[in-house]
Write an enzyme that holds these catalytic residues in place. Structure first.
Site, PDB file in Angstrom:
ATOM      1  N   HIS A 113       0.075  -1.145   0.016  1.00  0.00           N
ATOM      2  CA  HIS A 113       0.159   0.194  -0.216  1.00  0.00           C
ATOM      3  C   HIS A 113       0.521   1.444  -0.045  1.00  0.00           C
ATOM      4  CE1 HIS A 113       0.832  -1.347   3.755  1.00  0.00           C
ATOM      5  NE2 HIS A 113       0.965  -0.219   4.477  1.00  0.00           N
ATOM      6  N   LYS A 125       9.584  -9.712  -0.517  1.00  0.00           N
ATOM      7  CA  LYS A 125       9.523 -10.820   0.123  1.00  0.00           C
ATOM      8  C   LYS A 125      10.210 -11.670  -0.429  1.00  0.00           C
ATOM      9  CE  LYS A 125       4.692 -10.677   0.507  1.00  0.00           C
ATOM     10  NZ  LYS A 125       3.418 -11.352   1.531  1.00  0.00           N
ATOM     11  N   ARG A 281      -5.052  -6.756  -0.285  1.00  0.00           N
ATOM     12  CA  ARG A 281      -5.958  -6.146   0.745  1.00  0.00           C
ATOM     13  C   ARG A 281      -7.465  -5.523  -0.295  1.00  0.00           C
ATOM     14  NH1 ARG A 281      -3.062  -1.731   4.766  1.00  0.00           N
ATOM     15  NH2 ARG A 281      -1.083  -3.160   4.600  1.00  0.00           N
ATOM     16  N   GLU A 363      -7.773  -6.127  10.906  1.00  0.00           N
ATOM     17  CA  GLU A 363      -8.741  -4.359  10.779  1.00  0.00           C
ATOM     18  C   GLU A 363      -7.778  -3.828   9.184  1.00  0.00           C
ATOM     19  OE1 GLU A 363      -6.766  -2.232  11.554  1.00  0.00           O
ATOM     20  OE2 GLU A 363      -4.830  -3.104  11.905  1.00  0.00           O
ATOM     21  N   SER A 364      -7.226  -3.979   8.464  1.00  0.00           N
ATOM     22  CA  SER A 364      -6.294  -3.235   7.924  1.00  0.00           C
ATOM     23  C   SER A 364      -6.390  -3.792   6.423  1.00  0.00           C
ATOM     24  CB  SER A 364      -4.491  -3.774   7.958  1.00  0.00           C
ATOM     25  OG  SER A 364      -4.534  -4.908   7.920  1.00  0.00           O
ATOM     26  N   ARG A 495      -0.101   2.683  15.266  1.00  0.00           N
ATOM     27  CA  ARG A 495      -0.757   2.674  15.179  1.00  0.00           C
ATOM     28  C   ARG A 495      -1.949   2.969  16.747  1.00  0.00           C
ATOM     29  NH1 ARG A 495      -0.503   2.107  10.683  1.00  0.00           N
ATOM     30  NH2 ARG A 495       0.405   0.237   8.992  1.00  0.00           N
TER      31      ARG A 495
HETATM   32  C1  VG1 Z   1       0.622  -3.139   8.180  1.00  0.00           C
HETATM   33  C2  VG1 Z   1      -1.045  -3.942   8.421  1.00  0.00           C
HETATM   34  C3  VG1 Z   1      -1.294  -5.044   9.032  1.00  0.00           C
HETATM   35  C4  VG1 Z   1      -0.468  -5.568   7.380  1.00  0.00           C
HETATM   36  C5  VG1 Z   1       0.533  -4.842   6.740  1.00  0.00           C
HETATM   37  C6  VG1 Z   1       1.545  -5.610   5.354  1.00  0.00           C
HETATM   38  O1  VG1 Z   1       1.118  -3.283   8.757  1.00  0.00           O
HETATM   39  O2  VG1 Z   1      -1.780  -3.646   9.371  1.00  0.00           O
HETATM   40  O3  VG1 Z   1      -2.354  -5.916   9.499  1.00  0.00           O
HETATM   41  O4  VG1 Z   1      -0.426  -7.681   7.577  1.00  0.00           O
HETATM   42  O5  VG1 Z   1       0.626  -3.889   6.721  1.00  0.00           O
HETATM   43  O6  VG1 Z   1       0.322  -5.262   4.610  1.00  0.00           O
HETATM   44  P1  VG1 Z   1       2.173  -2.594   9.771  1.00  0.00           P
HETATM   45  O7  VG1 Z   1       3.199  -3.473  10.247  1.00  0.00           O
HETATM   46  O8  VG1 Z   1       2.639  -1.146   9.287  1.00  0.00           O
HETATM   47  O9  VG1 Z   1       1.241  -2.210  10.792  1.00  0.00           O
HETATM   48  V1  VG1 Z   1      -0.067  -4.851   3.415  1.00  0.00           V
HETATM   49  O10 VG1 Z   1      -1.188  -5.481   2.031  1.00  0.00           O
HETATM   50  O11 VG1 Z   1       1.503  -3.961   3.544  1.00  0.00           O
HETATM   51  O12 VG1 Z   1       1.335  -5.969   2.427  1.00  0.00           O
HETATM   52 CO    CO Z   2      -0.906  -5.298   0.151  1.00  0.00          CO
END
Ligand code: VG1
Ligand code: CO
Length: 542
Positions: A113, A125, A281, A363-364, A495
């Protein structure tokens, strides 16, 4: 010919919540990407002659790193690389390819994102043979290796043409450029009743999908417009762009404001959705109602049996700790298992492999199931459409009925982005030190019942992950959670997750921030957010 290139380590290649994410100029430093890729290979065993899947979300620098990764895979002894045409593979599609073709693993190039472009973000990754993100044991090993690496191996054959589907033998390794959409679309057709959804659409049901100029465009065009018959134009921003058109490919109410406003208007379509940079997402908005990801998880789990792929019911639900307890109420009523894991999809893999959980969510805006080992944006959209087609009701009716049956978990996340790293760490440390003194403390009418630093004990491999978020639980079941993001590339992001359970259906129509106002004030007071960060208000509220 294989070259061994000597290199010096970088100290900052620690994978976060979802791989290594840095600004493009950092990735462009000499040997930066090569060091990390070699560190991945050096942390694995037994891949000689096996298949590696490579693909990315099409962002800036994707093609360059794909060429490096292919040449390094050849030099390190992989037998075959499968790479998406144009260098494109959504994260869930990559997970599917790894599983379907029994690959050894996969390298996914994405910062999800986060924004893209010459000065924006890039990421790498590694996913293991079950199709899921490498567990912490492997990401820790990669980091350790990256700190001492002194050489990498690379073959010197010319760049692969990524723009045509073909199979060639290069330097003793097969490179197969594959259609990124076909296998994924076929899997979706197996799981969902495309006939019922096509029928719904043919009767005038209108859907609007925003691909955010990111990876899901080609998938969404094929599935919604071609296979399901949605009119041309139902999918917008469908061309993947290296800079996502200058936007953040984050499907939330800030970055999808246009779609949101449209869905709240009088002549709104029946259903609006979006996905993020790498397609894992989802954002779900019905006519006149935004569905929070936590509610969406609960509703999908409660209705999954209406889709052919889940007609035998689900074994269990897993959710990340900060995700609301709405899914727990569904699990309890259905008598199926419920698991609470740390943030990040890598923690769901064991539960899915062991058959303990069928549906997982965060939740994201991440939801998914045992069909792959990643969250899956289009999967969530299709499950919603399948449920809507079978139930013949609107999104708003389905959501309000769900609340009436199970109660409503009011929920919001407040993000403080770009905070000074020391200040953010200081806030968490101070909060952690305060934990033992908190029970019994009052904030307005709220009394702290319990407070801890969440640690996860994996029921399958018995591994323990400490420090996964500070939880403050109040009497009556409300809670506030604090953690620092593990995906950002600039400063720190704090957060704050806020949740209140409301069983009384006459109180289900309160505006969310208002329903949570006392908890928001308590969060501010208990953590002294302003004192530590100097911030009066969050940058993003979802
Ligand atoms: C965020 C979200 C988490 C999600 C991760 C990867 O992580 O909170 O729920 O799994 O992004 O999503 P963080 O550590 O920034 O809170 V993705 O769609 O960016 O691979
Ligand atoms: Co993603």
């Amino acid at each position: 010919m294989i070259k061994t290139v000597s290199t010096t380590p970088y100290a900052d290649q620690k994978p976060g919540t979802s791989g290594l994410r840095k600004k493009v100029p950092e990735f462009q430093q000499p040997n930066y990407a090569e060091n990390f890729i070699q560190s991945i290979f050096d942390s694995l065993e037994g891949y000689q002659g096996k298949t590696l899947v490579i693909g990315g979300d099409g962002r800036y620098y994707n093609r360059e790193v794909i060429q490096k990764a292919i040449k390094m895979a050849a030099a390190n002894g992989f037998g075959k690389v499968m790479v998406g045409k144009g260098g494109i593979l959504s994260t869930p599609a990559a997970s599917n390819i790894i599983r379907k073709y029994k690959a050894f693993g996969g390298i996914i190039l994405s910062a999800s994102h986060n924004p893209g472009g010459p000065t924006e973000d890039f990421g790498i990754k590694y996913n293991i043979g079950n199709g899921g993100p490498a567990p912490e044991k492997i990401t820790d090993a990669i980091y350790e290796r990256s700190k001492v690496i002194d050489s990498y191996k690379i073959s010197d054959f010319p760049d692969i043409n990524l723009d045509r589907i073909a199979r060639e033998d290069v330097g003793g390794m097969i490179v197969s450029v594959i259609d990124p959409v076909e296998d994924y679309a076929a899997l979706m057709e197996e799981l969902f009743d495309f006939g019922a959804i096509r029928n719904l659409i043919s009767l005038g049901f209108r859907l609007n999908f925003d691909a955010m100029s990111a990876v899901t465009g080609p998938y969404a065009k094929e599935i919604f417009e071609i296979r399901l018959g949605a009119p041309d134009g139902s999918v917008r921003n469908f061309l993947p762009l290296p800079d996502f058109g200058g936007h953040h490919p984050d499907p939330n109410l800030v970055h999808c404001k246009e779609l949101y406003d449209e869905m709240m208007s009088d002549d709104a379509p029946d259903f609006g959705a979006a996905s993020d940079g790498d397609g894992d997402r989802n954002l779900i908005i019905g006519k006149g109602i935004y569905v929070t990801p936590s509610d969406s998880l609960a509703i999908l789990a409660a209705n999954a049996n209406l889709a052919p792929g889940y007609s035998h019911g689900i074994a269990g639900i897993a959710r990340s700790m900060p995700t609301s307890g709405a899914a727990d109420r569904v699990a309890e009523k259905r008598g199926v298992g419920i698991y609470e894991t740390p943030t990040g999809w890598k923690f769901f893999g064991n539960l899915l492999d062991a058959g303990m959980a069928t549906i997982c969510g965060e939740e994201s805006s991440g939801t998914g199931s045992n069909h792959v080992r990643e969250k899956d944006g289009l999967w969530a959209v299709l499950l919603w459409l399948n449920i809507l087609a079978v139930r013949g009701e609107s999104v708003i009716d389905i959501v309000t009925q769900h609340w009436a049956t199970y109660g409503r978990n009011y929920y919001s996340r407040h993000d403080y982005e770009g905070v000074d790293t020391n200040a953010a760490n200081g806030l968490i440390t101070a909060l952690r030190e305060k934990l033992p003194t908190l029970p019994g403390t009052k904030y307005g009418d709220l009394t702290v019942a319990a407070a801890d630093d969440f640690a996860y004990h994996d029921p399958v491999d018995k591994s323990v992950s400490q420090h996964q978020g500070i939880r403050i639980m109040f009497e009556g079941g409300s809670r506030v959670v604090f953690r620092l993001s593990g995906t950002g590339t600039t400063g720190a992001t704090l957060r704050v997750y806020i949740e209140r359970y409301e069983p009384d259906s006459t109180r289900h129509n309160i505006e969310t921030q208002e329903a949570l106002a006392d908890l928001i004030a308590a969060a501010q007071a208990v953590a002294d957010i302003k004192g530590h960060t100097g911030r009066d208000a969050p940058t993003v509220i979802t």
